[in-house]
Write a protein that holds these residues in place. Sequence first.
Motif, mmCIF file in Angstrom:
data_model
loop_
_atom_site.group_PDB
_atom_site.id
_atom_site.type_symbol
_atom_site.label_atom_id
_atom_site.label_comp_id
_atom_site.label_asym_id
_atom_site.label_seq_id
_atom_site.Cartn_x
_atom_site.Cartn_y
_atom_site.Cartn_z
ATOM 1 N N UNK A 29 18.475 -11.542 8.617
ATOM 2 C CA UNK A 29 17.963 -11.558 9.980
ATOM 3 C C UNK A 29 17.543 -12.970 10.357
ATOM 4 N N UNK A 30 17.803 -13.351 11.592
ATOM 5 C CA UNK A 30 17.311 -14.649 12.069
ATOM 6 C C UNK A 30 16.121 -14.460 13.007
ATOM 7 N N UNK A 31 15.500 -13.291 12.956
ATOM 8 C CA UNK A 31 14.377 -12.983 13.836
ATOM 9 C C UNK A 31 13.173 -13.872 13.534
ATOM 10 N N UNK A 32 12.903 -14.122 12.278
ATOM 11 C CA UNK A 32 11.833 -15.048 11.881
ATOM 12 C C UNK A 32 12.503 -16.341 11.451
ATOM 13 N N UNK A 33 12.200 -17.427 12.166
ATOM 14 C CA UNK A 33 12.840 -18.701 11.865
ATOM 15 C C UNK A 33 11.823 -19.730 11.365
ATOM 16 N N UNK A 34 12.294 -20.942 11.136
ATOM 17 C CA UNK A 34 11.441 -22.007 10.591
ATOM 18 C C UNK A 34 10.254 -22.302 11.508
ATOM 19 N N UNK A 35 10.465 -22.284 12.816
ATOM 20 C CA UNK A 35 9.356 -22.527 13.754
ATOM 21 C C UNK A 35 8.281 -21.449 13.628
ATOM 22 N N UNK A 37 7.578 -19.751 10.946
ATOM 23 C CA UNK A 37 6.851 -19.959 9.698
ATOM 24 C C UNK A 37 5.803 -21.062 9.855
ATOM 25 N N UNK A 38 6.118 -22.102 10.604
ATOM 26 C CA UNK A 38 5.128 -23.159 10.872
ATOM 27 C C UNK A 38 3.962 -22.608 11.681
ATOM 28 N N UNK A 39 4.259 -21.716 12.610
ATOM 29 C CA UNK A 39 3.221 -21.098 13.429
ATOM 30 C C UNK A 39 2.310 -20.217 12.573
ATOM 31 N N UNK A 40 2.870 -19.517 11.602
ATOM 32 C CA UNK A 40 2.045 -18.690 10.713
ATOM 33 C C UNK A 40 1.027 -19.549 9.972
ATOM 34 N N UNK A 41 1.433 -20.731 9.555
ATOM 35 C CA UNK A 41 0.515 -21.629 8.835
ATOM 36 C C UNK A 41 -0.692 -21.981 9.699
ATOM 37 N N UNK A 42 -0.478 -22.110 11.000
ATOM 38 C CA UNK A 42 -1.556 -22.454 11.924
ATOM 39 C C UNK A 42 -2.471 -21.265 12.214
ATOM 40 N N UNK A 43 -1.947 -20.054 12.107
ATOM 41 C CA UNK A 43 -2.675 -18.869 12.560
ATOM 42 C C UNK A 43 -3.254 -17.999 11.444
ATOM 43 N N UNK A 44 -2.771 -18.186 10.223
ATOM 44 C CA UNK A 44 -3.240 -17.356 9.113
ATOM 45 C C UNK A 44 -3.618 -18.237 7.932
ATOM 46 N N UNK A 45 -4.840 -18.129 7.477
ATOM 47 C CA UNK A 45 -5.265 -18.928 6.331
ATOM 48 C C UNK A 45 -4.796 -18.316 5.017
ATOM 49 N N UNK A 47 -1.693 -15.982 4.068
ATOM 50 C CA UNK A 47 -0.516 -15.179 4.390
ATOM 51 C C UNK A 47 0.560 -15.390 3.327
ATOM 52 N N UNK A 48 1.469 -14.445 3.284
ATOM 53 C CA UNK A 48 2.595 -14.517 2.362
ATOM 54 C C UNK A 48 3.810 -13.949 3.073
ATOM 55 N N UNK A 49 4.946 -14.616 2.933
ATOM 56 C CA UNK A 49 6.192 -14.127 3.512
ATOM 57 C C UNK A 49 7.083 -13.650 2.372
ATOM 58 N N UNK A 50 7.532 -12.419 2.478
ATOM 59 C CA UNK A 50 8.449 -11.835 1.496
ATOM 60 C C UNK A 50 9.768 -11.552 2.198
#
Length: 71
Positions: A29-35, A37-45, A47-50
């Motif tokens: 899936x290309x629903x979650x992209x690199x941008x 993932x960068x946003x998750x770093x800013x919003x979640x102290x 988090x884990x992506x599987x």
Amino acid sequence: ITKEYNNINIAVPDYLSTTPTLILKGENSNYINQDDESNYQKRFSDYRIITIKNSAHWIHADNPKDFFGFI
């Protein structure tokens, strides 16, 4: 939903969540992209992506065995 429908395009406020967060994404899936993932770093102290192999956007339907293994 009807009450807030006009607010659907409003930007999400900058906010740092300290709640442990698990993000599951499909390998194909290309629903979650690199941008994103960068946003998750800013919003979640915390988090884990599987990535769920052999799945696209609907990981629960494409690979239910691995999807339900995380629940």
